[in-house]
Write a protein that holds these residues in place. Structure first.
Motif, mmCIF file in Angstrom:
data_model
loop_
_atom_site.group_PDB
_atom_site.id
_atom_site.type_symbol
_atom_site.label_atom_id
_atom_site.label_comp_id
_atom_site.label_asym_id
_atom_site.label_seq_id
_atom_site.Cartn_x
_atom_site.Cartn_y
_atom_site.Cartn_z
ATOM 1 N N PHE A 1 0.839 -1.191 0.000
ATOM 2 C CA PHE A 1 0.000 0.000 0.000
ATOM 3 C C PHE A 1 0.876 1.243 0.000
ATOM 4 C CE2 PHE A 1 -2.652 -3.247 1.996
ATOM 5 C CZ PHE A 1 -3.747 -3.179 1.154
ATOM 6 N N PRO A 2 0.348 2.374 -0.506
ATOM 7 C CA PRO A 2 1.148 3.599 -0.548
ATOM 8 C C PRO A 2 1.502 4.090 0.858
ATOM 9 C CG PRO A 2 -1.131 4.016 -1.165
ATOM 10 C CD PRO A 2 -0.974 2.548 -1.110
ATOM 11 N N LEU A 3 2.578 4.865 0.925
ATOM 12 C CA LEU A 3 3.099 5.344 2.213
ATOM 13 C C LEU A 3 2.213 6.375 2.881
ATOM 14 C CD1 LEU A 3 6.944 5.831 1.998
ATOM 15 C CD2 LEU A 3 5.646 4.789 3.852
ATOM 16 N N GLY A 4 1.427 7.078 2.101
ATOM 17 C CA GLY A 4 0.577 8.091 2.715
ATOM 18 C C GLY A 4 -0.007 9.001 1.671
ATOM 19 N N GLY A 5 -0.750 10.003 2.107
ATOM 20 C CA GLY A 5 -1.406 10.904 1.187
ATOM 21 C C GLY A 5 -2.736 10.342 0.743
ATOM 22 N N MET A 6 -3.363 11.053 -0.213
ATOM 23 C CA MET A 6 -4.687 10.631 -0.657
ATOM 24 C C MET A 6 -4.645 10.173 -2.102
ATOM 25 S SD MET A 6 -8.106 12.808 -0.138
ATOM 26 C CE MET A 6 -9.556 12.532 -1.123
ATOM 27 N N ILE A 7 -3.751 10.766 -2.883
ATOM 28 C CA ILE A 7 -3.576 10.318 -4.263
ATOM 29 C C ILE A 7 -2.072 10.176 -4.512
ATOM 30 C CG2 ILE A 7 -5.647 11.229 -5.386
ATOM 31 C CD1 ILE A 7 -4.042 13.797 -5.938
ATOM 32 N N THR A 8 -1.724 9.379 -5.509
ATOM 33 C CA THR A 8 -0.323 9.225 -5.852
ATOM 34 C C THR A 8 0.204 10.566 -6.352
ATOM 35 O OG1 THR A 8 -0.925 7.021 -6.578
ATOM 36 C CG2 THR A 8 1.286 7.788 -7.143
ATOM 37 N N ARG B 1 -2.412 12.312 10.543
ATOM 38 C CA ARG B 1 -1.043 12.816 10.476
ATOM 39 C C ARG B 1 -0.082 11.698 10.103
ATOM 40 N NH1 ARG B 1 2.802 16.303 14.116
ATOM 41 N NH2 ARG B 1 4.262 14.672 14.690
ATOM 42 N N ILE B 2 -0.279 10.522 10.712
ATOM 43 C CA ILE B 2 0.619 9.406 10.426
ATOM 44 C C ILE B 2 0.541 9.013 8.953
ATOM 45 C CG2 ILE B 2 0.941 6.937 10.832
ATOM 46 C CD1 ILE B 2 0.233 7.471 13.754
ATOM 47 N N TYR B 3 -0.683 8.963 8.417
ATOM 48 C CA TYR B 3 -0.838 8.558 7.020
ATOM 49 C C TYR B 3 -0.839 9.742 6.067
ATOM 50 C CZ TYR B 3 -1.919 3.909 8.706
ATOM 51 O OH TYR B 3 -1.850 2.684 9.302
ATOM 52 N N ASN B 4 -0.521 10.924 6.599
ATOM 53 C CA ASN B 4 -0.440 12.110 5.767
ATOM 54 C C ASN B 4 -1.715 12.334 4.956
ATOM 55 O OD1 ASN B 4 0.990 14.317 5.110
ATOM 56 N ND2 ASN B 4 2.135 13.370 3.430
#
Lengths: 309, 321
Positions: free
Chosen positions: B163-170, B266-269
């Motif tokens: 899974f991606p490191l964080g944020g909402m979109i790549t 915050r952790i998952y940005n």
């Protein structure tokens, strides 16, 4: 045996009666000891306390000793949990942090009992405008979101430049201030219903003083509630402190707490490459809180087997 | 019923005013403000700071500041965010919906899993399933959310790149339509899983306890004695009554849809309101934090009223109080 003896509770003047009816305390104690989870919880919690308060005396290292050349070592035979960036032994720091976290958890709960218990009893016992004022205040605090208020108060502590060694006391008070409402409401409602019962009418008839009525007759009946709620309160206080310190707004160095140690994970490299810095404190929090919840839950079952949540 | 609703609404006004005063005081009495923070910047002079304070109205006496803030509040004006240089209402509107998506997903899975686990544990009380579920429930609600979040991020995004490191979109992507939805969904998996796991424990215990209580009632025995199918007994007779107290729980959870999860976001940005508000506190952007806290307070009070009303609708026995 004879009929008079059957009326034990009314026979309040006779002390040390050998044929005392089994008290709810002894009953509860037996039920508590039969609960497997309770025993497991007690064992884990005792271990955590020994680990934190006695453990450091067995450590060959000194927390204050900084040696950067030995920094960031992974776990090894010498340093079971590795070292941090300043070369300090993580295991020792974990023990010392446990002292802070467990102490805050207990102290904050004592404050909750003090504020919530006092205000709840006053509101319930005296009623009238005192009740209205206290319960309005409780409504107000209940409506405010807990975490944002905690964070805000934490930020104020930083702005007031409170020395790190004293922050731990402020954190206790902040936690107490935010979370007394639940207990106050619980105690108030219990006292309201106890007041209606016949034994309270009896104290009225006997012409007992207010202080005696409250301390000898009301208080013992409310105590189980307080004990259960306090036990579970220690668990949530430990969690709240860890969240606050994780954000850098609770306890700050040189005294570490488990939450503060976890904030090492805010650094991307420490997070990805040095899990020994932040996984052990998280596990320690988990074990302590699970153990306390086990005990609290078993106490609730023991005091009131009907209530099941 | 209308009378009841109106009475409850009126009763909540003093609470709301009281809460707004307490919250305002906490913020107003805080020693630092946005301008103090800016003084760390060497280009900032004392005169300029005083000028700024006058501009933001920070130099007026407290009661005056409260009144002007509260009248603004009533008109839906929460002042300007100092960090974003935009009205607070607009900032909240920009980010709250990202939190809302997360919140809806969490609530859906939380209630789905909790109901299945709770009901099944209750019907098979003391079975192996029940024992394991109880133990897991204890562990889950004893975990700090941020620790679980960090561990999941480490395992599923750092060690295995599932899974991606964080944020909402790549970052750098400009997907549209279906591809965009899939991308956002992938980013949602870890935060939703973390918060669902944290909250599912307590709820499934409620389900289990309520079910257990109902199953022991006489009318359930009657239903069984009538020869009804076990499924009918459980779902039609027992579950309906067990759900009653949960209406309150559900309603009281509604504000959390909008509140966002500060630490997890915050952790998952995740660009939600929780993360933004947490950043606001670090730069002492008090108008934004104040506006957010007030919004959640209002929602909590409304949810309380709604809970009372709904409970009255569902259970006529408690309506007349």
């Amino acid at each position: 045996m004879d009929r008079l003896n059957a009326n034990q509770p009314l026979d309040y003047k006779k002390k040390n009666n050998p044929k005392k009816a089994p008290s709810i305390w002894r009953d509860a104690f037996h039920r508590f000891l039969k609960n497997k989870y309770a025993i497991l919880g007690l064992v884990i919690l005792t271990f955590m306390f020994l680990f934190s308060f006695v453990g450091p005396y067995f450590s060959p290292y000194l927390d204050a000793k900084i040696d950067v050349s030995k920094g960031n070592q992974p776990p090894s035979a010498e340093h079971w949990l590795g070292t941090d960036n300043l070369g300090r032994d993580v295991l020792l720091r974990l023990m010392l942090a446990g002292r802070i976290s467990l102490t805050i958890g207990i102290a904050a709960t004592l404050i909750i009992i003090l504020i919530g218990g006092t205000l709840g009893s006053i509101a319930g016992y005296y009623g009238g405008w005192l009740d209205v004022i206290i319960m309005r205040l409780a409504d107000i605090i209940y409506a405010m979101p807990g975490l944002p208020i905690l964070i805000m108060l934490g930020a104020i502590m930083s702005d007031l430049k409170i020395p790190p060694s004293q922050r731990i006391y402020y954190v206790m008070f902040i936690l107490g201030f935010v979370s007394w409402v639940g207990l106050a409401r619980l105690i108030r409602s219990q006292i309201l219903s106890l007041k209606e019962q016949e034994f309270m009418l009896a104290t009225e008839v006997l012409g007992l003083r207010d202080s005696k009525k409250i301390i000898k007759h009301l208080f013992p009946n409310v105590l189980p509630t307080v004990i259960v709620s306090a036990t579970l309160g220690v668990a949530s206080s430990i969690l709240a402190e860890s969240a606050l310190s994780f954000l850098g707004l609770g306890v700050i160095p040189p005294t570490p707490s488990w939450g503060y140690m976890l904030s090492a994970a805010n650094n991307m490299i420490d997070f990805a490459k040095r899990p020994w810095l932040w996984i052990p404190p998280g596990v320690a929090i988990m074990f302590s809180v699970v153990a306390i919840n086990f005990i609290g839950d078993a106490l609730r079952d023991a005091f009131d087997p009907r209530q099941k949540i | 019923m209308t009378q009841f609703i109106i009475r409850r609404l009126l009763q909540s006004i003093p609470t709301l005013i009281g809460a707004s005063i307490v919250i305002f005081l906490i913020f107003a009495l805080a020693p630092g403000d946005y301008v103090t923070r800016q003084l760390e910047n060497p280009k900032m002079t004392e005169e300029r700071a005083a000028q700024l304070r006058a501009l933001y109205g920070l130099d007026k006496p407290l009661p005056e500041r409260y009144v002007s803030w509260a009248t603004g509040l009533l008109k839906g004006d929460l002042g300007d965010s100092l960090m974003f240089r935009k009205p607070v209402v607009q900032v909240i509107n920009d980010f709250i919906w990202n939190s809302f998506i997360l919140g809806v997903a969490i609530m859906f899975f939380e209630w789905l899993i909790a109901s299945i686990v709770g009901i099944y544990s209750a019907i098979r009380q003391y079975s192996v399933f029940d024992t394991i579920a109880t133990l897991l429930v204890f562990i889950l609600y004893s975990l700090p959310s941020f620790f679980l979040g960090l561990v999941m991020l480490k395992i599923f995004a750092v060690d295995h790149r599932w899974f991606p490191l964080g944020g909402m979109i790549t970052t750098g992507s400009n997907y549209t339509g279906w591809a965009y939805i899939v991308d956002v969904a992938k980013h949602m998996v870890l935060p939703v899983a973390t918060l669902t796991l944290i909250s599912v424990g307590g709820l499934s215990r409620y389900f289990r306890a309520n079910m257990l209580e109902v199953i022991k009632q006489d009318y359930i025995r009657t239903a069984r004695a009538k020869g009804l199918k076990e499924r009918t007994v459980i779902f039609k007779h027992a579950l309906r009554n067990a759900l009653l107290p949960l209406i309150t729980l559900f309603t009281l959870e509604l504000p959390s849809l909008f509140a966002g999860a500060m630490i997890t976001e915050r952790i998952y940005n995740w660009p939600g309101i929780g993360k933004v508000v947490l950043e606001a506190i670090y730069v002492r952007d008090y108008p934004l934090f104040l506006g957010y806290t007030m919004l959640i307070t209002v929602l909590t009070i409304l949810a309380n009223i709604l809970a009372d009303v709904l409970y009255g609708v569902a259970d006529p026995r408690v309506r007349l109080k």
